[in-house]
Design a protein around this motif. Structure first.
Motif, short mmCIF file in Angstrom:
data_model
loop_
_atom_site.label_atom_id
_atom_site.label_comp_id
_atom_site.label_asym_id
_atom_site.label_seq_id
_atom_site.Cartn_x
_atom_site.Cartn_y
_atom_site.Cartn_z
N LEU A 105 0.82 -1.21 0.00
CA LEU A 105 0.00 0.00 0.00
C LEU A 105 0.86 1.26 0.00
CD1 LEU A 105 -2.71 -1.12 2.59
CD2 LEU A 105 -2.79 -1.28 0.10
N VAL A 106 2.13 1.11 -0.30
CA VAL A 106 3.06 2.24 -0.30
C VAL A 106 2.64 3.25 -1.37
CG1 VAL A 106 5.45 2.95 -0.62
CG2 VAL A 106 4.93 0.82 0.56
N ASN A 107 2.66 4.51 -1.00
CA ASN A 107 2.24 5.57 -1.92
C ASN A 107 3.42 6.16 -2.70
OD1 ASN A 107 0.03 7.42 -2.83
ND2 ASN A 107 1.43 8.95 -1.96
N GLU A 108 4.62 6.13 -2.08
CA GLU A 108 5.82 6.68 -2.73
C GLU A 108 7.00 5.75 -2.46
OE1 GLU A 108 8.65 10.70 -2.71
OE2 GLU A 108 6.71 10.68 -1.68
N ILE A 109 7.66 5.28 -3.51
CA ILE A 109 8.78 4.36 -3.39
C ILE A 109 10.01 4.95 -4.08
CG2 ILE A 109 7.85 3.10 -5.39
CD1 ILE A 109 10.15 1.65 -2.65
N ASP A 110 11.13 4.94 -3.37
CA ASP A 110 12.42 5.37 -3.92
C ASP A 110 13.35 4.16 -3.88
OD1 ASP A 110 14.81 6.48 -4.66
OD2 ASP A 110 14.58 8.29 -3.43
N ILE A 111 13.69 3.65 -5.05
CA ILE A 111 14.47 2.42 -5.14
C ILE A 111 15.58 2.55 -6.18
CG2 ILE A 111 12.94 1.31 -6.82
CD1 ILE A 111 13.32 -1.32 -5.32
N HIS A 112 16.12 3.78 -6.32
CA HIS A 112 17.17 4.00 -7.32
C HIS A 112 18.51 3.42 -6.84
CE1 HIS A 112 18.07 7.57 -4.77
NE2 HIS A 112 19.32 7.40 -5.21
N ASN A 113 19.37 3.11 -7.80
CA ASN A 113 20.70 2.56 -7.53
C ASN A 113 20.65 1.31 -6.65
OD1 ASN A 113 21.91 4.55 -9.04
ND2 ASN A 113 22.61 5.76 -7.31
N CYS A 114 19.88 0.34 -7.11
CA CYS A 114 19.80 -0.95 -6.41
C CYS A 114 20.11 -2.13 -7.34
CB CYS A 114 18.42 -1.14 -5.78
SG CYS A 114 18.13 -0.07 -4.35
N ARG A 115 20.60 -1.84 -8.53
CA ARG A 115 20.97 -2.89 -9.49
C ARG A 115 19.80 -3.85 -9.74
NH1 ARG A 115 26.95 -5.00 -7.94
NH2 ARG A 115 25.87 -5.81 -6.12
N LEU A 116 18.63 -3.29 -9.99
CA LEU A 116 17.46 -4.15 -10.23
C LEU A 116 17.66 -5.04 -11.45
CD1 LEU A 116 14.38 -1.87 -9.43
CD2 LEU A 116 15.36 -3.68 -8.06
N GLY A 117 17.93 -4.41 -12.60
CA GLY A 117 18.21 -5.19 -13.80
C GLY A 117 17.16 -6.26 -14.06
N LYS A 118 17.57 -7.53 -14.01
CA LYS A 118 16.67 -8.64 -14.29
C LYS A 118 15.66 -8.87 -13.17
CE LYS A 118 20.00 -12.04 -12.51
NZ LYS A 118 20.76 -13.25 -12.84
N HIS A 119 15.81 -8.15 -12.04
CA HIS A 119 14.88 -8.29 -10.93
C HIS A 119 13.84 -7.17 -10.89
CE1 HIS A 119 17.57 -11.40 -9.48
NE2 HIS A 119 18.57 -10.54 -9.43
N VAL A 120 13.70 -6.48 -12.00
CA VAL A 120 12.78 -5.34 -12.06
C VAL A 120 11.33 -5.78 -11.86
CG1 VAL A 120 12.39 -5.41 -14.56
CG2 VAL A 120 12.38 -3.21 -13.36
N LYS A 121 11.07 -7.07 -11.92
CA LYS A 121 9.72 -7.58 -11.68
C LYS A 121 9.22 -7.22 -10.29
CE LYS A 121 7.08 -11.89 -12.10
NZ LYS A 121 7.16 -13.35 -12.35
N LEU A 122 10.14 -6.92 -9.37
CA LEU A 122 9.76 -6.53 -8.01
C LEU A 122 8.81 -5.34 -8.01
CD1 LEU A 122 10.24 -6.78 -4.89
CD2 LEU A 122 12.15 -5.19 -5.21
N LEU A 123 8.90 -4.49 -9.02
CA LEU A 123 8.06 -3.29 -9.07
C LEU A 123 6.58 -3.60 -9.22
CD1 LEU A 123 10.32 -1.14 -11.43
CD2 LEU A 123 10.14 -0.99 -8.94
N ALA A 124 6.27 -4.82 -9.62
CA ALA A 124 4.86 -5.20 -9.77
C ALA A 124 4.11 -5.14 -8.44
CB ALA A 124 4.76 -6.60 -10.37
N SER A 125 4.84 -5.22 -7.32
CA SER A 125 4.19 -5.19 -6.01
C SER A 125 3.82 -3.77 -5.59
CB SER A 125 5.12 -5.82 -4.95
OG SER A 125 6.35 -5.13 -4.88
N PHE A 126 4.21 -2.75 -6.38
CA PHE A 126 3.89 -1.36 -6.06
C PHE A 126 2.82 -0.82 -7.01
CE2 PHE A 126 8.35 -1.91 -4.76
CZ PHE A 126 8.23 -1.63 -3.42
N CYS A 127 1.83 -1.63 -7.27
CA CYS A 127 0.81 -1.26 -8.26
C CYS A 127 -0.06 -0.08 -7.80
CB CYS A 127 -0.07 -2.47 -8.59
SG CYS A 127 -0.91 -3.18 -7.16
N HIS A 128 -0.07 0.21 -6.49
CA HIS A 128 -0.87 1.33 -5.99
C HIS A 128 -0.04 2.60 -5.79
CE1 HIS A 128 -4.19 -1.44 -5.40
NE2 HIS A 128 -3.42 -2.21 -4.64
N THR A 129 1.22 2.55 -6.16
CA THR A 129 2.12 3.67 -5.91
C THR A 129 1.82 4.86 -6.83
OG1 THR A 129 3.85 2.13 -5.24
CG2 THR A 129 4.54 4.32 -5.84
N LYS A 130 1.91 6.06 -6.27
CA LYS A 130 1.70 7.29 -7.03
C LYS A 130 3.02 7.92 -7.48
CE LYS A 130 -2.74 7.10 -6.23
NZ LYS A 130 -3.71 6.78 -7.32
#
Length: 479
Positions: free
Chosen positions: A157-182
């Motif tokens: 239920l997070v409204n604002e997420i800051d996840i820069h410089n975390c070497r997501l790359g092939k793990h960018v699928k994690l962002l799917a859990s922030f579908c309610h983020t503004k």
């Protein structure tokens, strides 16, 4: 004496308050009414378990210390709304804290996290609005395909997420859990090659689920392509795509009708979509440091446009009537306006922007052009006609039947000839010296010296005379 005692205490404790360094203090009960506590920059490695933090504490700052884990007495706080434990050495934060459903802002940036705080996903804190887990280089180190798939199924239920410089790359699928983020921040102006989130294209896997986003920062995320499906972000108001490798935008981009701020600085943009006039809510348009050679005719007809930055492009013609609040047209291939009104608008836009030049951009001239420019206009004209136009006329022998008109190949321009690569400075120097008669290098001849030597040896063989007393007969007996 009082002054000397205060001086001794300050020298002993440095710039810290010394509360945690005094062994006689075991609790903070006398501070029970305190609601905000700043314990940052204290070189704290751990908090004594016997120390009871104020029960009414709402805001706690433990940043810039040496913590390797979240202290137990911090986890027991019930009313905490803001916790800043950035710039520490915390590896895991999976234990469910007592402030799980009261916390509103959680800053875990610049730590050594080997995974995101699991309880944020599993417990779904109802009041958590801001989560910062940026600059954690090992955040994805524990991810496996099964664990990542499981984690992405949770919808925080997070409204604002800051996840820069975390070497997501092939793990960018994690962002799917922030579908309610503004608000989503995946990039930063400070480029760190080893830590950037490599997205390559937009929308990407995971981020395509965040359709409700209103503000998106993708600075320095190695973007090369913007897909036509960009129009899924119908609520997008602010988009930052600066410092990437983009050279074009699809026409579907102009369907983002709620867009108010668009930053496209430091890319390779060659042109803009012709339907830019559809972005009627656009207020700020930053296109500086690109390769734009032309602009849409109706760009300045945007009703709400107030800020336009076109600094350092390849434009040969600038907008005529600039009725904006802030504008910068310098460093292009046309004369910059010199009116007092324009200069004031440019000065206003350049606040905080250093190292910008004024006036017209100087066109780069290659060495080949410098060489030909020394010859007369008549010689240059003859060279062009003999080497290019005549050859093109000889090659342009296309048929003119109706069947050929329907073919795709017929309409490919045949008069265009790609420019030849510029001559190397060394070869130009060698030929110049040869004309002057100074020297004659062996590899600059039409026929190389080695080929001439081989030719001479082949047709003028050197005869070897053998002596009779030392001659051997190598012929076979049967010959």
């Amino acid at each position: 004496m009082v002054g000397n005692e205060e001086k001794d205490i300050s020298q002993k404790n440095g710039f810290t308050n010394g509360i945690l360094k005094n062994p006689s203090i075991n609790s903070l009960d006398y501070l029970s009414n305190i609601m905000e506590l700043d314990m940052s920059n204290g070189k704290i490695q751990n908090l004594d378990k016997n120390i009871e933090l104020p029960s009414r504490l709402i805001h706690l700052n433990l940043s810039n210390n040496k913590l390797t884990e979240v202290p137990t007495n911090v986890l027991k706080l019930d009313n905490l709304k803001s916790l800043d434990i950035s710039f520490n050495s915390i590896v895991f934060f999976d234990d469910i804290p007592s402030f799980c459903h009261s916390i509103e802002k959680l800053n875990l940036s610049n730590n050594c996290l080997n995974g995101p705080p699991l309880w944020v996903w599993t417990e779904k804190p109802i009041n958590l609005k801001y989560l910062n887990i940026s600059n954690n280089k090992d955040l994805c180190s524990t991810f496996t395909d099964s664990y990542l798939d499981e984690l992405s199924q949770y919808k925080t239920l997070v409204n604002e997420i800051d996840i820069h410089n975390c070497r997501l790359g092939k793990h960018v699928k994690l962002l799917a859990s922030f579908c309610h983020t503004k608000v989503i921040t995946l990039g930063n102006e400070e480029y760190v090659h080893r830590l950037v989130n490599n997205l390559d294209h937009l929308p990407c896997v995971g981020l395509e689920n965040c359709k409700d986003v209103e503000i998106m920062n993708l600075t320095n995320t190695q973007l090369f392509h913007i897909y036509p499906s960009i129009d899924i972000y119908t609520n997008l108001k602010e988009l930052n795509l600066s410092q990437n490798n983009l050279n074009s935008l699809p026409n579907e981009f102009c369907k983002l009708v709620k867009l108010e701020t668009f930053v496209m600085s430091y890319n390779r943009l060659l042109y803009l979509p012709d339907n830019m006039c559809e972005l009627t809510n656009l207020v700020t348009l930053q296109l500086d440091n690109n390769k734009l050679c032309m602009l849409p005719e109706n760009l300045l007809e945007l009703p709400n446009l107030r800020i336009l930055d076109l600094y350092n492009n390849n434009l040969y013609e600038g907008p005529s009537n600039v009725n904006l609040e802030e504008v910068d047209l310098a460093h292009n291939h046309f004369d910059e306006p010199d009116s007092e009104d324009y200069l004031m608008k440019k000065k206003k836009l350049r606040i905080g922007k250093l190292d910008r030049k004024d006036g017209r951009k100087v066109e780069e001239i290659s060495e080949e052009w410098e060489k030909t420019s020394s010859s007369s206009d008549e010689e240059e004209l003859n060279d062009l006609s003999n080497d290019k136009f005549i050859q093109d006329d000889q090659k342009d022998d296309r048929a003119s039947s109706p069947e050929d008109w329907d073919s795709d190949e017929y309409w490919i321009p045949q008069y265009y000839k790609p420019p030849s690569p510029p001559q190397s400075p060394w070869l130009y120097f060698v030929k110049k010296k040869m004309k002057e008669g100074n020297f004659c290098p062996m590899d600059a001849h039409t026929i190389s010296i080695s080929e001439l030597v081989k030719y001479d040896q082949l047709y003028n063989p050197h005869l070897v005379h053998s002596l009779d007393w030392n001659s051997d007969n190598y012929s076979d007996d049967d010959s």
